[in-house]
Design an enzyme around this catalytic site. Sequence first.
Site, PDB file in Angstrom:
ATOM      1  N   GLY A  19      -3.975  -1.497  -7.182  1.00  0.00           N
ATOM      2  CA  GLY A  19      -3.853  -1.545  -5.728  1.00  0.00           C
ATOM      3  C   GLY A  19      -2.522  -2.095  -5.256  1.00  0.00           C
ATOM      4  O   GLY A  19      -1.575  -2.231  -6.010  1.00  0.00           O
TER       5      GLY A  19
ATOM      6  N   LEU B  51      -0.689  -0.455  -3.123  1.00  0.00           N
ATOM      7  CA  LEU B  51      -0.028   0.776  -3.555  1.00  0.00           C
ATOM      8  C   LEU B  51       1.326   0.998  -2.888  1.00  0.00           C
ATOM      9  O   LEU B  51       1.535   0.628  -1.734  1.00  0.00           O
ATOM     10  CB  LEU B  51      -0.946   1.965  -3.266  1.00  0.00           C
ATOM     11  CG  LEU B  51      -2.351   1.865  -3.896  1.00  0.00           C
ATOM     12  CD1 LEU B  51      -3.202   3.074  -3.475  1.00  0.00           C
ATOM     13  CD2 LEU B  51      -2.286   1.771  -5.408  1.00  0.00           C
TER      14      LEU B  51
ATOM     15  N   HIS C 218       2.907   4.476  -7.239  1.00  0.00           N
ATOM     16  CA  HIS C 218       1.526   4.940  -7.369  1.00  0.00           C
ATOM     17  C   HIS C 218       1.378   6.300  -6.679  1.00  0.00           C
ATOM     18  O   HIS C 218       0.674   7.180  -7.170  1.00  0.00           O
ATOM     19  CB  HIS C 218       0.555   3.970  -6.691  1.00  0.00           C
ATOM     20  CG  HIS C 218       0.589   2.566  -7.218  1.00  0.00           C
ATOM     21  ND1 HIS C 218       1.163   1.523  -6.515  1.00  0.00           N
ATOM     22  CD2 HIS C 218       0.118   2.029  -8.363  1.00  0.00           C
ATOM     23  CE1 HIS C 218       1.031   0.398  -7.211  1.00  0.00           C
ATOM     24  NE2 HIS C 218       0.409   0.669  -8.337  1.00  0.00           N
TER      25      HIS C 218
HETATM   26  P1  AMP Z   1      -0.509  -0.968 -11.419  1.00  0.00           P
HETATM   27  O1  AMP Z   1      -1.196  -0.890 -10.100  1.00  0.00           O
HETATM   28  O2  AMP Z   1       0.723  -1.813 -11.413  1.00  0.00           O
HETATM   29  O3  AMP Z   1      -1.459  -1.271 -12.544  1.00  0.00           O
HETATM   30  O4  AMP Z   1       0.027   0.499 -11.725  1.00  0.00           O
HETATM   31  C1  AMP Z   1      -0.846   1.600 -11.736  1.00  0.00           C
HETATM   32  C2  AMP Z   1      -0.103   2.793 -12.280  1.00  0.00           C
HETATM   33  O5  AMP Z   1       1.024   3.080 -11.453  1.00  0.00           O
HETATM   34  C3  AMP Z   1       0.435   2.564 -13.695  1.00  0.00           C
HETATM   35  O6  AMP Z   1       0.252   3.739 -14.463  1.00  0.00           O
HETATM   36  C4  AMP Z   1       1.894   2.273 -13.446  1.00  0.00           C
HETATM   37  O7  AMP Z   1       2.729   2.611 -14.548  1.00  0.00           O
HETATM   38  C5  AMP Z   1       2.178   3.182 -12.261  1.00  0.00           C
HETATM   39  N1  AMP Z   1       3.377   2.703 -11.544  1.00  0.00           N
HETATM   40  C6  AMP Z   1       3.581   1.458 -11.027  1.00  0.00           C
HETATM   41  N2  AMP Z   1       4.826   1.366 -10.512  1.00  0.00           N
HETATM   42  C7  AMP Z   1       5.426   2.566 -10.726  1.00  0.00           C
HETATM   43  C8  AMP Z   1       6.721   3.093 -10.436  1.00  0.00           C
HETATM   44  N3  AMP Z   1       7.661   2.364  -9.829  1.00  0.00           N
HETATM   45  N4  AMP Z   1       6.969   4.373 -10.801  1.00  0.00           N
HETATM   46  C9  AMP Z   1       6.039   5.120 -11.427  1.00  0.00           C
HETATM   47  N5  AMP Z   1       4.800   4.682 -11.730  1.00  0.00           N
HETATM   48  C10 AMP Z   1       4.488   3.420 -11.380  1.00  0.00           C
END
Ligand code: AMP
Length: 279
Positions: free
Chosen positions: A31, A33, A37
């Site tokens: 979250g 987001l 995301h």
């Molecule tokens: P998180 O909410 O941080 O657990 O991230 C959820 C998903 O979003 C994971 O697969 C992350 O690698 C992806 N994600 C987070 N930040 C980025 C970003 N800047 N670029 C691409 N994917 C991202």
Amino acid sequence: MQVVSTVKEVRDIVAEWRKEGKTVGFVPTMGYLHEGHGSLISKAVEQNDKAVVSIFVNPMQFGPTEDLESYPRDLEKDSKFCESLGADLIFHPEPEEMYHEGFSSFVDMTVLTEELCGLSRPVHFRGVCTVVSKLFNIVQPDRAYFGQKDAQQLAVIKHMVDDLNMNVEVIGCPIIREEDGLAKSSRNTYLSAEERKAALILSKTIFMGQKMVEEGETDAVKLVEAMKKNIETEPLAKIDYIKAVDGMTMQQVTELKSPVLVAMAVYIGKTRLIDNFVC
Ligand code: AMP
């Protein structure tokens, strides 16, 4: 778009879709987001008939001194964002829904979790593998989307799916950055104005490393040393790790024979940020 909080609700909704022959894409998140995301969600919407987003700050993947309590949360804003991108369902369980009393089964991985974030965060990948396995069992997606931002996590999930014969295609998506280069992250909200400026040292160092490789550097040790030196020019930065590892096994390499993952975790004040590139 529906927002539900129980496993049963997800199962019932997905079962209806399945009856209609629909394909399902899935984006697991914690979250708060942002467009990083968003890029995953848009791909899930584009490539599947239905797109599910989970929003769950998974206690199991946080160490005892980490930021579980302070991790930012805003379900209302996240819901609007998911809806604007065309998602069909948000699964937002409470921890008790995911981990009932007496919960005692875990998915653990060796080798790939020994370096990088696995070394600095000893319980992290056990929590990630366990929760992602559970979410895959609940949602049963055709495809699941993960960001290259968390490169080790992406490699670990791909490996887990292969090892355990999970019937899901794991799709990696590129790192989305702020205009000035900083990789987007929910944790960027922890940074003060001064720290936000200092945090640019991560992406600047990533770009510097990429340039060195483009210009012919093949020695991983030299590359990592040069990157460390560059980070050390920023007084607010403290290196957790900078390493070059084999892109598949996550074991350290001394030569830049493709594919190599060059990854870093750096504290800016109290905030731990990560970034990487593959060469
Ligand atoms: P998180 O909410 O941080 O657990 O991230 C959820 C998903 O979003 C994971 O697969 C992350 O690698 C992806 N994600 C987070 N930040 C980025 C970003 N800047 N670029 C691409 N994917 C991202």
